[in-house]
Design an enzyme around this catalytic site. Structure first.
Site, PDB file in Angstrom:
ATOM      1  CB  SER A  41      -0.940   0.011   1.213  1.00 38.42           C
ATOM      2  OG  SER A  41      -0.218  -0.182   2.421  1.00 38.42           O
ATOM      3  N   GLY A  79      -1.888  -4.388   0.995  1.00 36.40           N
ATOM      4  CA  GLY A  79      -1.938  -5.620   1.765  1.00 36.40           C
ATOM      5  C   GLY A  79      -0.967  -6.691   1.304  1.00 36.40           C
ATOM      6  CG  ASN A 108       1.054  -5.393   4.424  1.00 38.36           C
ATOM      7  OD1 ASN A 108       0.407  -4.743   5.229  1.00 38.36           O
ATOM      8  ND2 ASN A 108       1.141  -5.045   3.148  1.00 38.36           N
ATOM      9  CG  ASP A 189      -3.144   4.718   8.248  1.00 36.08           C
ATOM     10  OD1 ASP A 189      -2.236   5.581   8.235  1.00 36.08           O
ATOM     11  OD2 ASP A 189      -3.426   4.030   7.250  1.00 36.08           O
ATOM     12  CG  HIS A 192      -0.915   3.776   4.512  1.00 39.04           C
ATOM     13  ND1 HIS A 192      -1.691   3.173   5.487  1.00 39.04           N
ATOM     14  CD2 HIS A 192      -0.434   2.778   3.737  1.00 39.04           C
ATOM     15  CE1 HIS A 192      -1.685   1.862   5.302  1.00 39.04           C
ATOM     16  NE2 HIS A 192      -0.930   1.597   4.247  1.00 39.04           N
TER      17      HIS A 192
END
Length: 215
Positions: A41, A79, A108, A189, A192
């Site tokens: 991502s 992801g 991830n 979050d 990112h």
């Protein structure tokens, strides 16, 4: 050669052989292949317009600065893990025949509890596949939140440094250097970058990528 059919035939055969070899020679020098970005991502423009992501900004820069810029293929998936990308990579290499392979993975894996040793094994296989296909490789390092502990974070950092040294590939030690700790450049979050942070991400990548674009 006009008066000797044997020499004339040999001459045309030699020219034909040279002509057939030219595409292979150009590819071996890395002049024809695109830039293939395989990431997660962080490279897939998560939650922002695609044109604002650092990979799209890279494509724009290449068009501005080069007379014949290479194509940029963004095969990043939100992801994505190293194991998933490793499964996809052979097909991507065969389809796109990249001159440069950019690998941005690992976040991830860490979030899912993969050990640094497992992460290293998957990344190493990807590097070997890329180099075996004739691509120059650039490895983009990642980090994890502080709650993972300093020991784990150091081991993770060392994975990228060791692989770059062992295989002689380009390295950006931390993709989000100067971005990750700036709330103005990060999404809510905390993982990112925002659209405003993407130019800085590109600036982190560019010095390591630019030398790989030369023949």
């Amino acid at each position: 050669m006009r008066g000797n059919p044997v020499l004339r035939g040999w001459g045309w055969g030699w020219l034909l052989a040279c002509w057939l070899l030219l595409p292979g020679l150009a590819y071996a020098k890395g002049t024809a292949g695109p830039i293939l970005v395989v990431g997660d991502s962080l490279s897939a423009a998560h939650n922002i317009p695609v044109q604002s992501g650092w990979v799209s900004l890279l494509e724009q820069r290449l068009k501005q600065q080069m007379k014949a810029p290479p194509a940029v293929i963004n095969a990043s998936i939100s992801g994505e893990t190293t194991s998933g990308a490793l499964t996809r990579l052979p097909g991507l290499l065969q389809k796109h025949r990249p001159g440069v392979l950019v690998i941005e993975l690992g976040g991830n894996d860490a979030l899912r509890g993969l050990t640094p040793a497992q992460l290293q094994a998957n990344l190493e296989k990807m590097i070997v596949l890329g180099q075996g296909a004739g691509a120059k490789v650039l490895l983009l390092g990642i980090d994890v939140p502080p709650n993972y502990g300093p020991a784990y974070r150091q081991r993770l950092k060392q994975v990228y440094a060791d692989l770059a040294k062992r295989h002689g590939v380009g390295l950006v030690p931390f993709l989000l250097e100067g971005v990750a700790l700036d709330p103005k450049l990060m999404q809510a979050d905390g993982l990112h970058p925002t659209a405003a942070g993407q130019p800085k991400v590109l600036e982190n990548v560019w010095p390591a990528l630019k030398p790989l674009l030369s023949n």
